[in-house]
Write a protein that holds these residues in place. Structure first.
Motif, mmCIF file in Angstrom:
data_model
loop_
_atom_site.group_PDB
_atom_site.id
_atom_site.type_symbol
_atom_site.label_atom_id
_atom_site.label_comp_id
_atom_site.label_asym_id
_atom_site.label_seq_id
_atom_site.Cartn_x
_atom_site.Cartn_y
_atom_site.Cartn_z
ATOM 1 N N TYR A 34 -39.164 -56.554 -13.073
ATOM 2 C CA TYR A 34 -39.247 -56.509 -14.521
ATOM 3 C C TYR A 34 -40.143 -55.354 -14.937
ATOM 4 O O TYR A 34 -41.178 -55.095 -14.326
ATOM 5 N N MET A 35 -39.746 -54.697 -16.016
ATOM 6 C CA MET A 35 -40.604 -53.739 -16.714
ATOM 7 C C MET A 35 -40.847 -54.312 -18.107
ATOM 8 O O MET A 35 -40.009 -55.033 -18.657
ATOM 9 N N ALA A 36 -41.996 -53.946 -18.680
ATOM 10 C CA ALA A 36 -42.322 -54.521 -19.978
ATOM 11 C C ALA A 36 -43.206 -53.591 -20.783
ATOM 12 O O ALA A 36 -43.836 -52.673 -20.248
ATOM 13 N N TRP A 37 -43.224 -53.855 -22.072
ATOM 14 C CA TRP A 37 -44.151 -53.190 -22.987
ATOM 15 C C TRP A 37 -45.080 -54.241 -23.580
ATOM 16 O O TRP A 37 -44.640 -55.311 -24.017
ATOM 17 N N PHE A 38 -46.347 -53.886 -23.598
ATOM 18 C CA PHE A 38 -47.372 -54.706 -24.230
ATOM 19 C C PHE A 38 -48.061 -53.857 -25.290
ATOM 20 O O PHE A 38 -47.939 -52.638 -25.308
ATOM 21 N N ARG A 39 -48.827 -54.513 -26.134
ATOM 22 C CA ARG A 39 -49.642 -53.778 -27.105
ATOM 23 C C ARG A 39 -50.957 -54.521 -27.332
ATOM 24 O O ARG A 39 -51.034 -55.732 -27.160
ATOM 25 N N GLN A 40 -51.950 -53.741 -27.722
ATOM 26 C CA GLN A 40 -53.251 -54.329 -28.005
ATOM 27 C C GLN A 40 -53.867 -53.636 -29.216
ATOM 28 O O GLN A 40 -54.105 -52.427 -29.194
ATOM 29 N N ALA A 41 -54.069 -54.415 -30.248
ATOM 30 C CA ALA A 41 -54.723 -53.917 -31.454
ATOM 31 C C ALA A 41 -56.223 -54.152 -31.341
ATOM 32 O O ALA A 41 -56.657 -55.036 -30.589
ATOM 33 N N ARG A 46 -54.236 -58.611 -25.672
ATOM 34 C CA ARG A 46 -53.019 -57.879 -25.333
ATOM 35 C C ARG A 46 -51.808 -58.798 -25.514
ATOM 36 O O ARG A 46 -51.804 -59.934 -25.052
ATOM 37 N N GLU A 47 -50.788 -58.262 -26.172
ATOM 38 C CA GLU A 47 -49.613 -59.053 -26.544
ATOM 39 C C GLU A 47 -48.358 -58.474 -25.893
ATOM 40 O O GLU A 47 -48.117 -57.259 -25.988
ATOM 41 N N GLY A 48 -47.567 -59.322 -25.265
ATOM 42 C CA GLY A 48 -46.302 -58.876 -24.719
ATOM 43 C C GLY A 48 -45.299 -58.643 -25.829
ATOM 44 O O GLY A 48 -45.166 -59.482 -26.718
ATOM 45 N N VAL A 49 -44.576 -57.527 -25.769
ATOM 46 C CA VAL A 49 -43.646 -57.145 -26.820
ATOM 47 C C VAL A 49 -42.203 -57.301 -26.370
ATOM 48 O O VAL A 49 -41.384 -57.900 -27.064
ATOM 49 N N ALA A 50 -41.890 -56.745 -25.188
ATOM 50 C CA ALA A 50 -40.511 -56.782 -24.706
ATOM 51 C C ALA A 50 -40.520 -56.586 -23.203
ATOM 52 O O ALA A 50 -41.400 -55.924 -22.657
ATOM 53 N N THR A 51 -39.510 -57.159 -22.552
ATOM 54 C CA THR A 51 -39.394 -57.003 -21.110
ATOM 55 C C THR A 51 -37.924 -56.884 -20.725
ATOM 56 O O THR A 51 -37.049 -57.390 -21.430
ATOM 57 N N ASP A 91 -47.894 -53.277 -36.606
ATOM 58 C CA ASP A 91 -47.479 -52.785 -35.294
ATOM 59 C C ASP A 91 -48.467 -51.772 -34.717
ATOM 60 O O ASP A 91 -48.313 -51.332 -33.574
ATOM 61 N N THR A 92 -49.464 -51.394 -35.499
ATOM 62 C CA THR A 92 -50.470 -50.453 -35.031
ATOM 63 C C THR A 92 -51.230 -51.026 -33.847
ATOM 64 O O THR A 92 -51.776 -52.127 -33.918
ATOM 65 N N ALA A 93 -51.238 -50.272 -32.736
ATOM 66 C CA ALA A 93 -51.879 -50.747 -31.505
ATOM 67 C C ALA A 93 -51.764 -49.670 -30.439
ATOM 68 O O ALA A 93 -51.063 -48.664 -30.627
ATOM 69 N N ILE A 94 -52.449 -49.897 -29.335
ATOM 70 C CA ILE A 94 -52.198 -49.118 -28.124
ATOM 71 C C ILE A 94 -51.077 -49.841 -27.381
ATOM 72 O O ILE A 94 -51.166 -51.058 -27.153
ATOM 73 N N TYR A 95 -50.048 -49.111 -27.024
ATOM 74 C CA TYR A 95 -48.894 -49.679 -26.326
ATOM 75 C C TYR A 95 -48.973 -49.319 -24.848
ATOM 76 O O TYR A 95 -49.169 -48.150 -24.493
ATOM 77 N N TYR A 96 -48.804 -50.334 -24.013
ATOM 78 C CA TYR A 96 -48.878 -50.177 -22.569
ATOM 79 C C TYR A 96 -47.550 -50.535 -21.918
ATOM 80 O O TYR A 96 -46.893 -51.505 -22.311
ATOM 81 N N CYS A 97 -47.218 -49.786 -20.906
ATOM 82 C CA CYS A 97 -46.081 -50.088 -20.058
ATOM 83 C C CYS A 97 -46.599 -50.845 -18.829
ATOM 84 O O CYS A 97 -47.707 -50.555 -18.346
ATOM 85 N N ALA A 98 -45.814 -51.790 -18.334
ATOM 86 C CA ALA A 98 -46.240 -52.563 -17.169
ATOM 87 C C ALA A 98 -45.041 -52.877 -16.284
ATOM 88 O O ALA A 98 -43.905 -52.959 -16.758
#
Length: 126
Positions: A34-41, A46-51, A91-98
């Motif tokens: 799985y790959m996913a995008w998270f974000r953290q305001a 940190r919140e999971g957005v999509a996978t 939606d403003t946040a730092i977006y991370y790939c995982a």
């Protein structure tokens, strides 16, 4: 060790769109990967957005972004994308790939992902 590098962040007005990219040094396609995008305001967890399941190419989204964000992959380029439409100030946040190379089932829990990128800032203004 797999390395993930995000790009594509920036500033946009509310209602606008951005596409984030995450390039993996080694991209695994498997029904267990799985790959996913998270974000953290600021001040928030940190919140999971999509996978995306890289083998089945099936996707799962958080309710907060469903219908607005789309996760996809390009196996040849070893890259996963997050297309973000109808952006909101929230939606403003730092977006991370995982990456989660040995997953069993869907999850957007950060603790289940083993490999992380450095993050890219997304700022949405009125």
């Amino acid at each position: 060790q797999v390395q993930l590098v995000e790009s594509g962040g920036g500033s946009v007005q509310a209602g606008g769109s951005l596409t984030l990219s995450c390039a993996a040094s080694i991209y695994t396609t498997s029904i267990n990967s799985y790959m996913a995008w998270f974000r953290q305001a600021p001040g928030k967890e940190r919140e999971g957005v999509a996978t995306i399941n890289t083998g089945r190419v099936t996707t799962y989204y958080a309710d907060s972004v469903k219908g607005r964000f789309t996760i996809s992959q390009d196996i040849v380029k070893g890259t996963v994308y997050l297309q973000m439409n109808s952006l909101q100030v929230e939606d403003t946040a730092i977006y991370y790939c995982a990456a989660r190379p040995r997953g069993v089932d869907w999850t957007l829990a950060a603790a289940s992902f083993d490999i992380w990128g450095q993050g890219t800032q997304v700022t949405v203004s009125l």
